[in-house]
Each structure stands twice: as structure tokens, then as C-alpha cells.
Design a protein around this motif. Sequence first.
Motif, mmCIF file in Angstrom:
data_model
loop_
_atom_site.group_PDB
_atom_site.id
_atom_site.type_symbol
_atom_site.label_atom_id
_atom_site.label_comp_id
_atom_site.label_asym_id
_atom_site.label_seq_id
_atom_site.Cartn_x
_atom_site.Cartn_y
_atom_site.Cartn_z
ATOM 1 N N UNK A 343 3.287 1.802 -2.178
ATOM 2 C CA UNK A 343 3.468 3.036 -1.842
ATOM 3 C C UNK A 343 4.811 3.615 -2.408
ATOM 4 N N UNK A 344 4.777 4.850 -2.943
ATOM 5 C CA UNK A 344 5.664 5.476 -3.765
ATOM 6 C C UNK A 344 5.842 6.993 -3.469
ATOM 7 N N UNK A 345 6.761 7.663 -4.045
ATOM 8 C CA UNK A 345 6.830 8.992 -4.031
ATOM 9 C C UNK A 345 8.215 9.387 -4.547
ATOM 10 N N UNK A 346 8.717 10.651 -4.568
ATOM 11 C CA UNK A 346 9.844 11.304 -5.063
ATOM 12 C C UNK A 346 11.054 11.467 -4.125
ATOM 13 N N UNK A 347 10.600 11.235 -2.749
ATOM 14 C CA UNK A 347 11.698 11.080 -1.757
ATOM 15 C C UNK A 347 11.413 9.966 -0.936
ATOM 16 N N UNK A 350 8.437 8.802 0.588
ATOM 17 C CA UNK A 350 7.367 8.230 -0.299
ATOM 18 C C UNK A 350 6.196 9.175 -0.198
ATOM 19 N N UNK A 351 5.105 8.906 0.595
ATOM 20 C CA UNK A 351 3.962 9.549 0.805
ATOM 21 C C UNK A 351 2.872 9.779 -0.005
ATOM 22 N N UNK A 352 2.916 8.699 -1.064
ATOM 23 C CA UNK A 352 1.789 8.364 -2.058
ATOM 24 C C UNK A 352 1.596 6.960 -1.918
ATOM 25 N N UNK A 353 0.154 6.515 -2.229
ATOM 26 C CA UNK A 353 -0.153 5.058 -2.070
ATOM 27 C C UNK A 353 -1.210 4.881 -3.273
ATOM 28 N N UNK A 354 -1.243 3.594 -3.858
ATOM 29 C CA UNK A 354 -2.163 3.352 -4.891
ATOM 30 C C UNK A 354 -3.208 2.868 -4.124
ATOM 31 N N UNK A 355 -4.496 2.863 -4.470
ATOM 32 C CA UNK A 355 -5.735 2.121 -4.192
ATOM 33 C C UNK A 355 -5.513 0.951 -3.725
ATOM 34 N N UNK A 356 -6.100 0.298 -2.601
ATOM 35 C CA UNK A 356 -5.710 -0.969 -2.061
ATOM 36 C C UNK A 356 -6.766 -1.767 -2.709
ATOM 37 N N UNK A 357 -6.151 -2.956 -3.367
ATOM 38 C CA UNK A 357 -6.952 -3.813 -4.116
ATOM 39 C C UNK A 357 -7.107 -5.176 -3.037
ATOM 40 N N UNK A 358 -8.146 -5.195 -2.539
ATOM 41 C CA UNK A 358 -8.328 -6.395 -1.493
ATOM 42 C C UNK A 358 -8.597 -7.859 -2.074
ATOM 43 N N UNK A 359 -8.656 -7.829 -3.424
ATOM 44 C CA UNK A 359 -8.556 -9.362 -4.098
ATOM 45 C C UNK A 359 -7.597 -9.957 -3.549
ATOM 46 N N UNK A 360 -7.510 -11.251 -3.089
ATOM 47 C CA UNK A 360 -6.403 -11.871 -2.903
ATOM 48 C C UNK A 360 -6.022 -12.749 -3.952
ATOM 49 N N UNK A 377 11.890 7.922 -8.395
ATOM 50 C CA UNK A 377 10.856 7.676 -7.305
ATOM 51 C C UNK A 377 11.297 6.251 -6.582
ATOM 52 N N UNK A 378 11.118 6.432 -5.310
ATOM 53 C CA UNK A 378 11.249 5.570 -4.372
ATOM 54 C C UNK A 378 9.862 4.703 -4.396
ATOM 55 N N UNK A 379 9.864 3.314 -4.033
ATOM 56 C CA UNK A 379 8.790 2.566 -3.617
ATOM 57 C C UNK A 379 8.841 1.339 -3.034
ATOM 58 N N UNK A 380 7.811 0.763 -2.628
ATOM 59 C CA UNK A 380 7.835 -0.606 -2.210
ATOM 60 C C UNK A 380 6.333 -1.103 -2.550
#
Length: 653
Positions: A343-347, A350-360, A377-380
Amino acid sequence: DTAAIETPVQAVSSRRGLVRVTGLLCGCLLLLSGRTAADPVLGPWVPIFQGIDQSSATNDTRSTDFSNLMVTYALRVDLREPGIQLLPSPRIENYTVNFRETAGMTVSRYVKNKGVQVAINAGFFRPGEYYLPEGTPMGVSGLLISQGESVSPANASYSASLLVDSANNARILATNWPAANTDGIQSAVSGDYPVLVDGVNIGRKYLGQGGIHSIHPRTAIGLSQDRRFLYLVVIDGRQPGYSDGAYDYETAAWLQLMGAHDAINMDGGGSTTMSIQDVTGNPRRLNSSSAVADSGRERTVGGHLGVFARPLEGFIHTMVTRPDDDAASITWRTQQPATTQVEYGATADMGQVTPLDNTLRTEHAVRLTGLQPGTGYYFRAVSSEGGTRHLSADLYFTTLSFQSTNEVISLTNAWKHTTDSQDNAPWTIPSFNDSAWGGPDPALLWTDVRATGPNPEVLLRETELAFDPETFLPYITYYFRTHFNVPEKAAGVTLNFSSFVDDGAVVHLNGSEIHRLRMEDPPAPILNQSLAVGYPCDGDATCPDEFAVVSPASDALVAGDNVLAVEVHNYNPNSADITFGLSLVLSQTVSVPAHLSILPGNPTPTLAWSRGGFVLQQAEVPDGPWIETPGPVILGPYTVPDSATQRYYRLMK
């Protein structure tokens, strides 16, 4: 054979960025049940390293305990946590007592140079000049011990001291005079006086004394009653509407709120700075120093207190972030196989998210693309396993911007000059006839009619200017013009100025006003008798004013001949001196290639690259087809698998 193919990277930002990744500071103000809106409440303690928590707070000025608006930042250091080690400023080479004890540097440079995870400014120092070059020898006031080595002896004037032994057993001495025995002491720093003694706030006894006891930015150090927690605190000030600063009793009250039992006032004012290390090893300043607010620069200080600590560990760990100009590479590990997402964004929302990769998997890699150069950019990281969702700490990075620089006006550049009023003249436009003006003469241009002569600390004085023969004082306003050539104008040019100006100035480019320095803000008219609203340093041009001009003001720059016109104004009609000199450096975005290198290895080579935001691709022939190297591989180095198949590699955004 394995070939390296270089892919150029286009940078489009007009600002130079620094890679910075840190734990996100929570600056919120909590209101708890049973408290009034006037009561100050400390924000939550957020772990940023093992044994170091971070918090911040502000207050309502209606509070009876806090009469001034304050923004406070704090670090709580658990002295019982393994890996915690203090590092006060160490001895300088060729050490001598009083005159050459430590190497001066900003707090942020101390974090970078010494590799500590957090640092603040500590004791008072000399000389009292604030922007000396890094490494300048300095003396420290009061007891200073670093890594068991005595750096500065105790004295009666700066006798409030923190002493810590090799086992991190700490104590605060409200008065270390006569000096206490320091056998076995590993670290010690000293301030001017105590503000909290045995849980009692003694700060009010200083009210009415003025000077250092007035409202100022503050740096303070506290210790809990059980001596487990060390509190490092800074309070911003001298910035109306944001933070005014604190009295001594307010400093002590904040420390009590945090849990301190004893505390001392360290060197504050414009030196007040708190900086922490990001995950790339670069410093990030947490507070808003009044010196930075005024000049854009941190002060060079002689006394520091740094802390070594281990990185945080958890289900998500070993995070590495490598930003580029418009992309960033983020990797991390998990204790168990889990999903991958960021999850990431300029505030902070955040507000944006990358596609979920379900591969464990336990090794995770994500590229963020479509970012803006020179932007924070803030992210986690987000990884889920067995129905449990795990989050990393909230982190932060700044994308890069790549720029070239060209100095078009040097600090000792020659200028045409006059003292005649230009109120009704188009003196700032390129076609203006300045043939009747004096010069051109090299800077610094100056006059000083004091009986003692000019201040010897004002360097690079070249051309003495005329003064008013009727008053035997400098004129209120002096006018300067110079030409410079720009072969071609590129988009996104930033004008970077460094100047010595005593007292205020207005800068014009090709007839357009582009900056005011210590003058009334626009749209107030500036005339020949207009006075500056401030002055540099202690009233003399002994430290540079640095500022940058960006679009739309910088759009006044043209290809070919340009004219820079500057009017310099005195602070008051009875001022004895005036000084002017200015340099101009143009910076603009450039294309910088990413380099993919082959390092020999046995049995196979290793590919290396230092930039983030790329993915490694491979093909069996140069024309492809190209595919992503399994992983994907987004950070180097990468060891090529042992295979009889010939492969080619390249980096791609």
C-alpha cells in the motif's frame, strides 16, 4: 557469454531529491476521555528501532500548564534493550582541551557519518558560528565522555550532566560540580541547568530571568525514575502559527508527561534538531528547526548524542527500499510463506495498492511505477498467511531527480552599481542603459563606516562602495546589474542562489521580480527609501543566504543574454554597513543511464546495479523474446545460475 545491456532512464523533475526511508512519525493529537480540549496529550509511542520509540504532540494554548503553542518530538530509548549503545561526539584528531575537542557537523550528518540510528544536538559549543564547514574543530561546554574517553572536562557553568556506564546504567546529576568521579563512565553529555529534579518541575524558578530562560526552541534530555528509559526531546520554536517555543517549566512539563523523573536543558535555539536513520542509511530530520526555516540549512554544532539500535523484527522483516526517479523497488522477507502486496501514496492515507500476489513465499519483491520524481511517498508492506494479515511499519521514501548544474554567476562576479534612486526608471530590463553607473567591479561590494573598520569575519570583500557624504553613512539602497549568457533554455530549470547580503534585497531577472530577501512581502511596493525587515546573522554578512527559484518565476530566464538586477536595502537609516555578493547556479533535469555490470565469479558471474525501479530481464538471443528473470529480480546483485545455455540480460522499467 553473458552480455550487459544499458537502458537509459529519463528524469523529469526540476528538484534534486534525496533517498530517505524512515518510520512514519505520528503527529496526531489524541483527546482522551476525561480531559479538556486545553490539556496537552502525547501521541502514541511508535517503535522505530528495537528499544527506540518515537512520539510527537502539540497543545492548546488555553492550557494553564502550556501557555505557548508548541510542537514537540520525542524519542524514548530503552537502556535495557540489547543493542542500545550511546555515542556522544567523539574526540577529534590532534585533540586539545577547549579549542579542538570535537568535529563540528550537523545532526543529520552525524547520523550519516557515525551510522547511529537516531541523534540530537547535545551540549553548548564554541565557536558560536552556526554554518561552519563540516569537520571544523570545536570546543564543548561541560563534561563530555565518548566511548569511555574524556573529550571535555566538567565545569561549574555547564554542570547538569547525564552519565551512563558500559552496562547502560544511567543517572542525571542536577549539578555536577564539584565534578563527580567518572571512573567506569562510558558516555556523558552536559547541559546548562536542570528543569526536572526528583520528579519536581523546577522550571518556574527561572521565569523573569530572560535570555536563555525566555521562550525558545528547546533540546532536553530526561531519565525515568527507574533509570530504564532515556528521553530525547526537541521542541520547535520561533515559527509563529506553527510552534512558538517553550519556557523551562513547559519543557519540564512535557518530560513529565512522557515519564521522565529527572531532566536537563541542553543547547537549544536554532541548533535544536532531531534526526533518525532511514532503511537506506540516510538521515531524516524529524523536527522543523528554526535555523532551517530561516535559512534552509541545519546548523553545524559541536555536541551530539547519537544512539545505536537494531532494526525492528517481526513477521515482516529485512525490508529494503531503493527508489529511482519515477519508480521504486521494495523487497522484504516473512517468517512463513505469505502473500505479497504494498500500500502506498503521496500522503499518510496512502490510497493506492499494488495488485495482490497470492503466491505464498518468504522472499517478496514489488516494483512501484508511475511515481513523480523528487516526491515523497508513504508505504507499507502487506503479507497474509493462514487468514492472518500482517503489516509492516508505515515507512517513507523520496524518489530521485537527476540534474546537471551550471554556474553562470560566481560569488566574486563583477557588477555595475549606483546609489541613485531608480524609483521611476526601468533599470531591471536588459535594454536599460547603465553606462553612467559605476563599475563593473567585483564582489563582494561593500561599505562600512564604523570607527573600528569592517568586520574581519566578512570574507571576499573586493570593491568598496561610496557612502552618503552628507550623513557619512551608507545609502539606504544600492542598485546592481550584471549580464550572463545561457546558450539554450531547457524546461524545468531551477535558479539556485547563494548570496552574502547585508541587509535585505530584491532580485529581478530580465525585468521580472523573482525573489525578496528580508523585505516586505509582495505586493508591498519596494522603493528607494524602503528598509529591510531583518538582517543576516548578527547583523553582518558572515553567513550565506541560499534560496532557489522555480517555475513560474524561473520562466523569466531566456536563451542568450540575461540581466540579473538586484537592489540591496539597509535595515535602518543609521546602519553603518552594507554588503552584496551573489552566485547563481542553473540546474536542470538530465537523462542518466542505468548501468548493468558483470562481476566475475566462480563458477558463474554476478550481475550488479545500484538503481531501484528496474526489473531484470533475460533472453537467449539479443532480439528476444525477453522475459522477466524468475523471482522477479528487482534488486541486485544477482548471481547467474550455472547453465550451459547462453543468456543475455537487461534492465527494464
